[in-house]
Design a protein around this motif. Structure first.
Motif, PDB file in Angstrom:
ATOM      1  N   GLU A 109       0.814  -1.219   0.000  1.00 31.24           N
ATOM      2  CA  GLU A 109       0.000   0.000   0.000  1.00 31.24           C
ATOM      3  C   GLU A 109       0.847   1.267   0.000  1.00 31.24           C
ATOM      4  OE1 GLU A 109      -3.153   0.232  -0.510  1.00 31.24           O
ATOM      5  OE2 GLU A 109      -3.460  -1.935  -0.556  1.00 31.24           O
ATOM      6  N   HIS A 110       1.980   1.212   0.695  1.00 28.77           N
ATOM      7  CA  HIS A 110       2.837   2.397   0.780  1.00 28.77           C
ATOM      8  C   HIS A 110       4.277   2.004   0.425  1.00 28.77           C
ATOM      9  CE1 HIS A 110      -0.407   4.664   2.628  1.00 28.77           C
ATOM     10  NE2 HIS A 110      -0.606   3.658   3.466  1.00 28.77           N
ATOM     11  N   PRO A 111       4.591   1.933  -0.866  1.00 29.21           N
ATOM     12  CA  PRO A 111       5.950   1.564  -1.272  1.00 29.21           C
ATOM     13  C   PRO A 111       6.954   2.636  -0.853  1.00 29.21           C
ATOM     14  CG  PRO A 111       4.702   2.381  -3.143  1.00 29.21           C
ATOM     15  CD  PRO A 111       3.731   2.256  -2.008  1.00 29.21           C
ATOM     16  N   PRO A 112       8.228   2.280  -0.735  1.00 29.23           N
ATOM     17  CA  PRO A 112       9.255   3.272  -0.400  1.00 29.23           C
ATOM     18  C   PRO A 112       9.235   4.441  -1.379  1.00 29.23           C
ATOM     19  CG  PRO A 112      10.155   1.054  -0.291  1.00 29.23           C
ATOM     20  CD  PRO A 112       8.790   0.923  -0.887  1.00 29.23           C
ATOM     21  N   ARG A 117       9.077   7.145  -6.871  1.00 33.38           N
ATOM     22  CA  ARG A 117       9.728   8.027  -7.848  1.00 33.38           C
ATOM     23  C   ARG A 117      10.125   7.248  -9.087  1.00 33.38           C
ATOM     24  NH1 ARG A 117      12.365  10.030  -3.224  1.00 33.38           N
ATOM     25  NH2 ARG A 117      14.226   8.809  -3.768  1.00 33.38           N
ATOM     26  N   GLY A 118      10.675   6.046  -8.882  1.00 36.66           N
ATOM     27  CA  GLY A 118      11.116   5.240 -10.013  1.00 36.66           C
ATOM     28  C   GLY A 118       9.984   4.852 -10.938  1.00 36.66           C
ATOM     29  N   LEU A 119       8.785   4.658 -10.382  1.00 34.77           N
ATOM     30  CA  LEU A 119       7.612   4.293 -11.184  1.00 34.77           C
ATOM     31  C   LEU A 119       6.779   5.499 -11.576  1.00 34.77           C
ATOM     32  CD1 LEU A 119       6.376   1.063  -9.334  1.00 34.77           C
ATOM     33  CD2 LEU A 119       7.378   1.187 -11.626  1.00 34.77           C
ATOM     34  N   ALA A 120       7.215   6.698 -11.166  1.00 31.33           N
ATOM     35  CA  ALA A 120       6.466   7.940 -11.442  1.00 31.33           C
ATOM     36  C   ALA A 120       5.052   7.859 -10.880  1.00 31.33           C
ATOM     37  CB  ALA A 120       6.440   8.238 -12.933  1.00 31.33           C
ATOM     38  N   LEU A 121       4.920   7.321  -9.645  1.00 32.00           N
ATOM     39  CA  LEU A 121       3.619   7.196  -8.996  1.00 32.00           C
ATOM     40  C   LEU A 121       3.379   8.370  -8.059  1.00 32.00           C
ATOM     41  CD1 LEU A 121       3.666   3.412  -7.982  1.00 32.00           C
ATOM     42  CD2 LEU A 121       2.501   4.431  -9.942  1.00 32.00           C
ATOM     43  N   PRO A 122       2.140   8.818  -7.939  1.00 32.45           N
ATOM     44  CA  PRO A 122       1.814   9.830  -6.936  1.00 32.45           C
ATOM     45  C   PRO A 122       2.053   9.273  -5.531  1.00 32.45           C
ATOM     46  CG  PRO A 122       0.048   9.619  -8.547  1.00 32.45           C
ATOM     47  CD  PRO A 122       0.977   8.465  -8.772  1.00 32.45           C
ATOM     48  N   GLU A 123       2.233  10.157  -4.565  1.00 33.88           N
ATOM     49  CA  GLU A 123       2.436   9.714  -3.187  1.00 33.88           C
ATOM     50  C   GLU A 123       1.244   8.895  -2.711  1.00 33.88           C
ATOM     51  OE1 GLU A 123       3.772  12.342  -0.157  1.00 33.88           O
ATOM     52  OE2 GLU A 123       4.897  13.567  -1.565  1.00 33.88           O
ATOM     53  N   SER A 124       1.527   7.933  -1.811  1.00 36.27           N
ATOM     54  CA  SER A 124       0.496   7.084  -1.205  1.00 36.27           C
ATOM     55  C   SER A 124      -0.254   6.253  -2.241  1.00 36.27           C
ATOM     56  CB  SER A 124      -0.502   7.925  -0.391  1.00 36.27           C
ATOM     57  OG  SER A 124       0.164   8.656   0.617  1.00 36.27           O
ATOM     58  N   THR A 125       0.432   5.893  -3.342  1.00 35.48           N
ATOM     59  CA  THR A 125      -0.146   5.023  -4.355  1.00 35.48           C
ATOM     60  C   THR A 125       0.435   3.626  -4.207  1.00 35.48           C
ATOM     61  OG1 THR A 125      -0.405   6.866  -5.902  1.00 35.48           O
ATOM     62  CG2 THR A 125      -0.479   4.654  -6.823  1.00 35.48           C
ATOM     63  N   ALA A 126      -0.417   2.621  -4.218  1.00 34.50           N
ATOM     64  CA  ALA A 126       0.038   1.244  -4.021  1.00 34.50           C
ATOM     65  C   ALA A 126       0.866   0.758  -5.206  1.00 34.50           C
ATOM     66  CB  ALA A 126      -1.164   0.326  -3.813  1.00 34.50           C
ATOM     67  N   ALA A 127       1.699  -0.238  -4.935  1.00 32.52           N
ATOM     68  CA  ALA A 127       2.539  -0.838  -5.980  1.00 32.52           C
ATOM     69  C   ALA A 127       2.630  -2.341  -5.759  1.00 32.52           C
ATOM     70  CB  ALA A 127       3.933  -0.217  -5.973  1.00 32.52           C
ATOM     71  N   ILE A 128       2.871  -3.062  -6.826  1.00 32.90           N
ATOM     72  CA  ILE A 128       3.089  -4.507  -6.761  1.00 32.90           C
ATOM     73  C   ILE A 128       4.569  -4.767  -6.500  1.00 32.90           C
ATOM     74  CG2 ILE A 128       3.057  -6.668  -8.063  1.00 32.90           C
ATOM     75  CD1 ILE A 128       0.668  -5.544  -9.617  1.00 32.90           C
ATOM     76  N   ARG A 129       4.839  -5.624  -5.538  1.00 29.18           N
ATOM     77  CA  ARG A 129       6.216  -6.003  -5.189  1.00 29.18           C
ATOM     78  C   ARG A 129       6.401  -7.485  -5.504  1.00 29.18           C
ATOM     79  NH1 ARG A 129       8.151  -8.357  -0.299  1.00 29.18           N
ATOM     80  NH2 ARG A 129      10.367  -7.970   0.098  1.00 29.18           N
ATOM     81  N   ARG A 130       7.442  -7.773  -6.286  1.00 27.58           N
ATOM     82  CA  ARG A 130       7.714  -9.162  -6.687  1.00 27.58           C
ATOM     83  C   ARG A 130       9.202  -9.429  -6.428  1.00 27.58           C
ATOM     84  NH1 ARG A 130       5.065 -12.975  -9.823  1.00 27.58           N
ATOM     85  NH2 ARG A 130       6.410 -14.318 -11.092  1.00 27.58           N
ATOM     86  N   ARG A 131       9.504 -10.216  -5.425  1.00 26.98           N
ATOM     87  CA  ARG A 131      10.894 -10.448  -5.005  1.00 26.98           C
ATOM     88  C   ARG A 131      11.302 -11.873  -5.353  1.00 26.98           C
ATOM     89  NH1 ARG A 131      14.692  -8.034  -1.686  1.00 26.98           N
ATOM     90  NH2 ARG A 131      16.041  -9.404  -0.449  1.00 26.98           N
ATOM     91  N   ARG A 132      12.529 -12.000  -5.871  1.00 19.82           N
ATOM     92  CA  ARG A 132      13.003 -13.313  -6.302  1.00 19.82           C
ATOM     93  C   ARG A 132      14.456 -13.528  -5.893  1.00 19.82           C
ATOM     94  NH1 ARG A 132      12.835  -9.933 -10.346  1.00 19.82           N
ATOM     95  NH2 ARG A 132      10.718 -10.451 -10.978  1.00 19.82           N
ATOM     96  N   ILE A 133      14.805 -14.789  -5.732  1.00 24.08           N
ATOM     97  CA  ILE A 133      16.201 -15.199  -5.529  1.00 24.08           C
ATOM     98  C   ILE A 133      16.598 -16.019  -6.749  1.00 24.08           C
ATOM     99  CG2 ILE A 133      17.821 -16.511  -4.116  1.00 24.08           C
ATOM    100  CD1 ILE A 133      15.955 -16.047  -1.730  1.00 24.08           C
ATOM    101  N   THR A 134      17.702 -15.639  -7.386  1.00 23.07           N
ATOM    102  CA  THR A 134      18.166 -16.333  -8.586  1.00 23.07           C
ATOM    103  C   THR A 134      19.320 -17.256  -8.220  1.00 23.07           C
ATOM    104  OG1 THR A 134      17.497 -14.481  -9.996  1.00 23.07           O
ATOM    105  CG2 THR A 134      19.069 -16.048 -10.918  1.00 23.07           C
ATOM    106  N   TRP A 135      19.240 -18.466  -8.724  1.00 20.16           N
ATOM    107  CA  TRP A 135      20.256 -19.485  -8.467  1.00 20.16           C
ATOM    108  C   TRP A 135      20.942 -19.870  -9.768  1.00 20.16           C
ATOM    109  CZ3 TRP A 135      20.467 -22.021  -3.484  1.00 20.16           C
ATOM    110  CH2 TRP A 135      19.461 -21.616  -2.588  1.00 20.16           C
TER     111      TRP A 135
END
Length: 246
Positions: A109-112, A117-135
């Motif tokens: 709901e509240h990305p860093p 800034r990197g996504l050019a989103l307005p403040e307090s705009t939700a974002a999708i987070r997808r974290r991975r570990i590569t082997w």
């Protein structure tokens, strides 16, 4: 100053360089002989010889007397541009022994602030987070977090699944939305790993220096599709650039 067409042997070397860095050709793969290469590219044998010699000098190939010429073990992670090249050639973003484990796929709901800034989103705009570990085999080579606008949750629901997307997340978003990825920008810095990244990379010390690559993909309207942060342990990243000094 007029531009000059690259010599044929440099074009051949460049083709193999791209295939090696993209992961299409892996360490230990045998490359064609000078005679076969000359036939494949319709060049003279000395031209093929010079191409292989250049790749050996650059460390991409190694020769074993009586056996042939093989791709050297570069022991490096693939850059984003190399993975895109692999995906376009083979339809999948990882190759060989590489695999990714998706450890988080969620709406935040509240990305860093730097992500917004990197996504050019307005403040307090939700974002999708997808974290991975590569082997790569049994070795953890990269930890990365991809961020997308939460508006993509409806047209691209697999972004919220921990199932791998073989062609890559950007290719999936393109397919689902009709947006086209036009270019990307990478920003590289170094820092201490920190507790979370050290755990995910299997590092014993959270103060171990790692490389951070901030990777942003833009569409045809110059608007961000993806903002990603990739962390690489020591000795697992390479970035090369060839340029003229004349």
């Amino acid at each position: 100053m007029t531009s000059q067409t690259p010599a044929k042997f440099r074009r051949i070397a460049g083709d193999f360089r791209t295939r090696i860095l993209s992961g299409e050709l892996r360490a230990g793969d045998e490359v064609p002989s000078e005679r076969a290469l000359a036939t494949q590219y319709d060049v003279s044998r000395p031209t093929a010889t010079k191409a292989l010699a250049l790749l050996r000098t650059e460390g991409f190939l190694t020769s074993v007397q009586g056996s042939g010429t093989f791709v050297a073990d570069l022991n490096v992670s693939r850059r984003p541009r190399d993975r895109y090249a692999r995906a376009k050639r083979a339809g999948r973003i990882y190759s060989g022994n590489e695999r990714a484990e998706i450890v988080a796929a969620e709406v935040v709901e509240h990305p860093p602030s730097h992500v917004a800034r990197g996504l050019a989103l307005p403040e307090s705009t939700a974002a999708i987070r997808r974290r991975r570990i590569t082997w790569d085999g049994e070795e953890r080579t990269e930890v990365s977090t991809s961020w997308f606008s939460a508006e993509l949750a409806a047209p691209a629901p697999r972004l919220l699944s921990t199932e791998r997307i073989r062609a890559g997340t950007v290719a999936y978003v393109e397919e689902q939305t009709g947006r086209t990825a036009e270019y990307a920008r990478d920003r590289m810095t170094a820092r201490a790993a920190g507790d979370q990244d050290a755990r995910d990379l299997g590092l014993k010390d959270s103060s171990t220096p790692v490389l951070l690559v901030e990777h942003t993909v833009y569409d045809e309207a110059d608007f961000p599709i993806e903002f990603a942060e990739a962390i690489y342990p020591p000795g697992r990243f390479t970035a090369e650039q060839r340029y003229s000094l004349s």
